[in-house]
Design an enzyme around this catalytic site. Structure first.
Site, PDB file in Angstrom:
ATOM      1  N   HIS A  90       0.827  -1.219   0.000  1.00 37.51           N
ATOM      2  CA  HIS A  90       0.000   0.000   0.000  1.00 37.51           C
ATOM      3  C   HIS A  90       0.856   1.263   0.000  1.00 37.51           C
ATOM      4  O   HIS A  90       0.375   2.335  -0.337  1.00 37.51           O
ATOM      5  CB  HIS A  90      -1.050  -0.021   1.125  1.00 37.51           C
ATOM      6  CG  HIS A  90      -0.569   0.369   2.471  1.00 37.51           C
ATOM      7  ND1 HIS A  90      -0.194  -0.540   3.430  1.00 37.51           N
ATOM      8  CD2 HIS A  90      -0.415   1.584   3.041  1.00 37.51           C
ATOM      9  CE1 HIS A  90       0.162   0.101   4.533  1.00 37.51           C
ATOM     10  NE2 HIS A  90       0.043   1.395   4.319  1.00 37.51           N
ATOM     11  N   ASP A 121       0.141  -7.511   1.546  1.00 34.07           N
ATOM     12  CA  ASP A 121       0.585  -6.117   1.589  1.00 34.07           C
ATOM     13  C   ASP A 121       2.111  -6.076   1.702  1.00 34.07           C
ATOM     14  O   ASP A 121       2.653  -5.734   2.748  1.00 34.07           O
ATOM     15  CB  ASP A 121      -0.097  -5.424   2.778  1.00 34.07           C
ATOM     16  CG  ASP A 121       0.082  -3.921   2.749  1.00 34.07           C
ATOM     17  OD1 ASP A 121       0.529  -3.388   1.717  1.00 34.07           O
ATOM     18  OD2 ASP A 121      -0.234  -3.277   3.779  1.00 34.07           O
ATOM     19  N   SER A 140       3.800   2.616   8.336  1.00 32.75           N
ATOM     20  CA  SER A 140       3.514   1.540   7.391  1.00 32.75           C
ATOM     21  C   SER A 140       4.734   1.146   6.590  1.00 32.75           C
ATOM     22  O   SER A 140       5.559   1.999   6.254  1.00 32.75           O
ATOM     23  CB  SER A 140       2.453   2.008   6.394  1.00 32.75           C
ATOM     24  OG  SER A 140       1.191   1.774   6.900  1.00 32.75           O
TER      25      SER A 140
END
Ligand code: ARG
Length: 244
Positions: free
Chosen positions: A66, A121, A203
């Site tokens: 992402h 991811d 992230s």
């Protein structure tokens, strides 16, 4: 008089406890890249923090899918390599003179990646140059891990911009399933409890277990909420695909 003293006491207590409960990645402490030279930041060309990552080879950065995805009118597109920079060896991202900024030559995103809560991811950036920093090998989960990043220290703060770290307990697949309906046993792991978590901007960053890279920060509901562990991509599940 007593009221005023009490107010001062409360203020001091708030300051002291703030340093341990509300402060961090969330709930952590300042860290230095000198201690973990393989941790990197992924930024835009003008220096804005996008995500974290980890050097798994001198010219390869493990991160989240992402982090290299942009939502546009035609759906989800991959960010082009020219829009990305990898910053290594820089504890405080505002310290432009420190460390190395590398251009990105290629982006590999997991082919099954569709959206963050569905998993897969994971992405690997190939750098335009090999970096002179130690790399980290992939590994398995354990009882707890350390997550590092430059992101927010609470749900609604700006990113810390200086590296921080926190130790988080790793929960069992069954506990994770109870707390997170989208949880995929085996392909994800979940970690964190009681005010310790990653947050926005972290992230793609590393979850380290016994000195090895076990997970990549993927998603969470808010940050460090009492009953909401953070969710990570479980890298051991992707070894074949990744070739690391
Ligand atoms: N998706 C977020 C990012 O892009 C990070 C999510 C991690 N959140 C959490 N509570 N562990 O930076």
């Amino acid at each position: 008089m007593r009221g005023k003293r009490f107010a001062v006491l409360v203020a001091v207590m708030a300051l002291v406890s703030g340093a341990t409960s509300a402060d961090a990645i969330v709930g952590g402490t300042p860290a230095r890249v000198a201690d973990t030279p393989w941790v990197v930041a992924i930024t835009t060309t003008d220096g804005q923090l996008i995500c974290g990552g980890a050097l798994v080879a001198p010219d390869k950065v493990m991160t989240a899918a992402h982090c290299v995805t942009l939502k546009g009118v035609f759906g989800k597109n991959q960010r082009s390599p020219e829009q990305l920079r990898v910053v290594a060896g820089r504890t405080d991202l505002r310290n432009k003179g420190e460390g190395v900024e590398a251009a990105v030559a290629g982006v590999w995103r997991h082919p099954e990646y569709a959206e963050v809560t569905k998993g897969d991811d994971v992405a690997v950036l190939t750098l335009a140059q090999a970096l002179p920093y130690r790399t980290i090998a992939l590994g398995e989960v354990g009882a707890d891990g350390v997550v590092l990043g430059w992101g927010r220290t609470a749900e609604n703060t700006p990113p810390a911009m200086s590296l921080r770290k926190v130790t988080v307990p790793i929960l069992s697949d069954s506990e994770c399933l109870l707390k997170e309906p989208d949880y995929r046993p085996g392909a994800m792991l979940c970690a964190g409890r009681g005010g310790r978590d990653a947050c926005t901007g972290d992230s793609g960053g590393p979850l380290v277990v016994r000195g090895r890279l076990a997970g990549v920060v993927s998603f969470g509901r808010g940050c460090a909420r009492p009953d909401e562990p953070g969710v990570y991509t479980r890298l051991a599940n992707y070894r074949q695909t990744l070739g690391f």
